[in-house]
Each structure stands twice: as C-alpha cells, then as structure tokens.
Scaffold this active site. Sequence first.
Site, short mmCIF file in Angstrom:
data_model
loop_
_atom_site.label_atom_id
_atom_site.label_comp_id
_atom_site.label_asym_id
_atom_site.label_seq_id
_atom_site.Cartn_x
_atom_site.Cartn_y
_atom_site.Cartn_z
N TYR A 32 60.86 91.55 -39.67
CA TYR A 32 59.82 91.60 -40.72
C TYR A 32 58.53 90.99 -40.21
O TYR A 32 58.51 90.31 -39.18
CB TYR A 32 60.30 90.89 -41.99
CG TYR A 32 60.25 89.37 -41.94
CD1 TYR A 32 61.14 88.64 -41.15
CD2 TYR A 32 59.30 88.67 -42.67
CE1 TYR A 32 61.09 87.26 -41.12
CE2 TYR A 32 59.25 87.28 -42.64
CZ TYR A 32 60.14 86.58 -41.86
OH TYR A 32 60.09 85.21 -41.81
N ARG A 51 53.72 91.16 -32.29
CA ARG A 51 54.94 90.35 -32.45
C ARG A 51 56.07 91.21 -33.01
O ARG A 51 57.23 91.10 -32.61
CB ARG A 51 54.66 89.16 -33.36
CG ARG A 51 55.88 88.27 -33.55
CD ARG A 51 55.53 86.99 -34.28
NE ARG A 51 55.07 87.23 -35.63
CZ ARG A 51 54.51 86.30 -36.42
NH1 ARG A 51 54.33 85.08 -35.98
NH2 ARG A 51 54.12 86.60 -37.64
N ARG A 100 79.67 100.78 -41.81
CA ARG A 100 79.68 99.46 -41.18
C ARG A 100 80.56 99.39 -39.94
O ARG A 100 81.79 99.44 -40.04
CB ARG A 100 80.13 98.40 -42.20
CG ARG A 100 80.06 96.98 -41.66
CD ARG A 100 80.51 95.96 -42.72
NE ARG A 100 80.37 94.59 -42.24
CZ ARG A 100 81.26 93.96 -41.46
NH1 ARG A 100 82.35 94.58 -41.07
NH2 ARG A 100 81.06 92.71 -41.07
N HIS A 102 80.05 96.91 -36.17
CA HIS A 102 79.10 95.93 -35.62
C HIS A 102 78.13 96.58 -34.64
O HIS A 102 76.94 96.31 -34.66
CB HIS A 102 79.85 94.77 -34.95
CG HIS A 102 80.46 93.82 -35.93
ND1 HIS A 102 81.50 94.17 -36.77
CD2 HIS A 102 80.16 92.54 -36.25
CE1 HIS A 102 81.80 93.16 -37.53
NE2 HIS A 102 81.02 92.15 -37.25
N LYS A 148 61.33 87.43 -35.16
CA LYS A 148 61.10 87.34 -36.60
C LYS A 148 62.10 88.24 -37.33
O LYS A 148 61.75 89.27 -37.93
CB LYS A 148 59.65 87.71 -36.93
CG LYS A 148 59.16 87.10 -38.24
CD LYS A 148 57.65 87.15 -38.32
CE LYS A 148 57.12 86.74 -39.68
NZ LYS A 148 57.49 85.40 -40.11
N GLU A 180 59.43 72.92 -36.05
CA GLU A 180 58.60 73.72 -36.95
C GLU A 180 59.17 73.63 -38.35
O GLU A 180 60.26 73.06 -38.55
CB GLU A 180 58.51 75.18 -36.49
CG GLU A 180 59.83 75.94 -36.52
CD GLU A 180 59.66 77.44 -36.23
OE1 GLU A 180 58.56 77.98 -36.33
OE2 GLU A 180 60.69 78.06 -35.89
N LEU A 204 59.10 80.14 -33.90
CA LEU A 204 58.39 81.40 -34.07
C LEU A 204 56.98 81.22 -33.49
O LEU A 204 56.35 80.19 -33.74
CB LEU A 204 58.30 81.78 -35.55
CG LEU A 204 57.74 83.18 -35.72
CD1 LEU A 204 58.80 84.24 -35.45
CD2 LEU A 204 57.13 83.38 -37.07
N1 PDD Z 1 56.91 82.85 -42.03
N2 PDD Z 1 57.72 79.58 -38.24
C1 PDD Z 1 58.57 80.22 -39.06
C2 PDD Z 1 60.01 79.88 -39.00
C3 PDD Z 1 58.09 81.22 -39.94
O1 PDD Z 1 58.95 81.87 -40.73
C4 PDD Z 1 56.69 81.48 -40.00
C5 PDD Z 1 56.12 82.53 -40.92
C6 PDD Z 1 55.84 80.77 -39.14
C7 PDD Z 1 54.35 81.00 -39.12
O2 PDD Z 1 54.01 82.24 -38.55
P1 PDD Z 1 52.65 82.98 -38.93
O3 PDD Z 1 51.56 82.01 -38.71
O4 PDD Z 1 52.58 84.11 -37.97
O5 PDD Z 1 52.77 83.40 -40.37
C8 PDD Z 1 56.39 79.84 -38.27
C9 PDD Z 1 56.55 83.91 -42.94
C10 PDD Z 1 55.18 83.79 -43.50
C11 PDD Z 1 57.63 84.07 -43.99
O6 PDD Z 1 58.79 83.93 -43.60
O7 PDD Z 1 57.35 84.38 -45.14
#
Ligand code: PDD
Length: 282
Positions: A32, A51, A100, A102, A148, A180, A204
């Site tokens: 996503y 990304r 389904r 894997h 992501k 983070e 991330l």
């Molecule tokens: N999340 N780290 C994590 C674990 C994240 O899920 C996100 C963003 C970030 C920041 O990334 P960016 O600056 O590119 O938004 C860092 C999104 C917004 C979410 O899960 O809704």
Amino acid sequence: MSIVYLSGEYLPADEAKVPVNDRGFLFADGIYEVTPAYRGRLFRWDQHCARMARGLGSLRIDFDPASLKAVKEGLLERNGLTGAPVSYVYVQVTRGVAPRTHAFPDPPVAPTVYGFANQYIRPSMERWSQGYDAITIPDQRWARADIKAIALLPNALAQQAAVDAGVTDTIFVRDGIALEGSHANLFAVFDGVLTTAPRSNYILHGVTREFIIELAGGLGIPVEERSFTLDEFYAADEAFLSGTTTEVRPSVKVDGRTIGDGKVGPVSRSLFESFLATTGGS
Ligand code: PDD
C-alpha cells in the site's frame, strides 16, 4: 458517502466488494501507499510511486504503480477534495483472487487495486505546541519493515497499546535501538544534531523522513543518520515523529520520562514551520 476505487471502477464505498479469496484478505499479500495532497495536489508522488514499485517488486507482484497517479487524482476529484487544505489518498495492490494456497497462483491472476481518499484536519498550533506523549514497545515485526506491506498487525497492536496507555504514539525498539513509530519515522535532537535511524530493512524509508532531512539542510541544521539506543533517546533534547499522516509531531514525554525540558524544542518547531511553508499549509 465516500467514493472509492476498486479495480477499474469508482463507486460508493458500500458498493465496493472484494471476493473472499482475495490474497490481501487471506494472506495480507499486498503493498500500500498513502500519499498526501495539499489543496488537491499530490505531494511527492514520484517518491511514493518509486517506493511502491520497489515493494511490489519485492513481493513479485507484476503491477506498474505509475497508473495510480490518475486514480489518486480521480479520488480527490470525486470526493470533492481538490480544494481541501490537506487530504490523504490511500491505494493498495494485492496479488489478486485465487483459491487459497500459500504459493503464488500459477498462472498469475490480475492484481486487485483498491483506493480511497480522506480529508485530514491538522491539529491547531496551540495543541501542537503542547507536544505529545509516547510509549515504547518491543519491535516484533518481520525483518522487512522497509517493505510497505499491508500486513500491519504489529503496527495495529502497537497503536492500540498507545490508545490503552492514553498516549498518542508508540515507538518500536529492537535490540535496544529506538527505530520508528507504529506509522511514522523517528527523529531525535542531540546537541543540535538532528538524528534518525539509518535506512535499513528495519524501518520504512519514509518519504516525509527524506523531506525533513532536506528541510533541515535548507535551515542549516546538521543531520546524522545513525542508530541510537533507547537510553540515548530518553536523554535527547528534542524528539518528533514524521510521516504522511503525522507530518511533524513532537514527543515531549516517552514512557513517562520528560524529553529535554518537556517543551516542544526549537529544531522541531522550525522544521514544522518550514514543512508548512513548503507544502502551502498554515
Ligand atoms: N505510514 N514508518 C512506518 C512504519 C509507517 O507506516 C509510515 C507511514 C512511515 C512514514 O512514511 P511516509 O513519510 O512515507 O508516510 C514510517 C502510513 C502513513 C500509514 O500506515 O498509514
């Protein structure tokens, strides 16, 4: 009723249906992105798209996210958000619908693409200036936090821990290192140096993180991308989280310990002011 996008169609959210055999539903098998839009203009789409392309490549889902720019713009348009000060546009791409097993469907099936857009109401400057509380939590995510993926159960549990503790944010700690937030990157200021964990498979690679580093460069604030321990972090002069849905959110108390003097510091403030000026916010 909001209008969402599902695999080629814009439709009211309650009419959008995904088959139960979608691998996103069964395996969280998808990627996503959340992209901000300021007054209807997508911000740093190219970085979000790159990304997403990397994530899809890592999962070997054959889909070019470049086509999603028009989808995101279509969602802003159809939801009346082109004039909104700040909105967020979400899209996810899953491997698609297949019985389904894997292993991947063979032959491959068409990916499922889903998107929606929301308006974001920024906290008042008065609220922001009070700062926010956070707790830390052991990082039990898989070792590819740089992807992501829609598999966000540890992040959801972490955020719920914040809710349960009556604070705003949760910060992941792995092997003693503060990495983070549950949905944002983490910055600390030590003796005037803006510090954030280096890009690795454990965080991330946030688009906002890069933006903040650039803003710091423009403001003459020294930046160091290095790991710091939780104990170091507790002793930081300032701390904040950065992200698309977080912007710049100062943490003034972590695990009940006061960060710096317990007030939002000058580095956080000047970066947020620069962030607002650059994105056209106020
Ligand atoms: N999340 N780290 C994590 C674990 C994240 O899920 C996100 C963003 C970030 C920041 O990334 P960016 O600056 O590119 O938004 C860092 C999104 C917004 C979410 O899960 O809704």
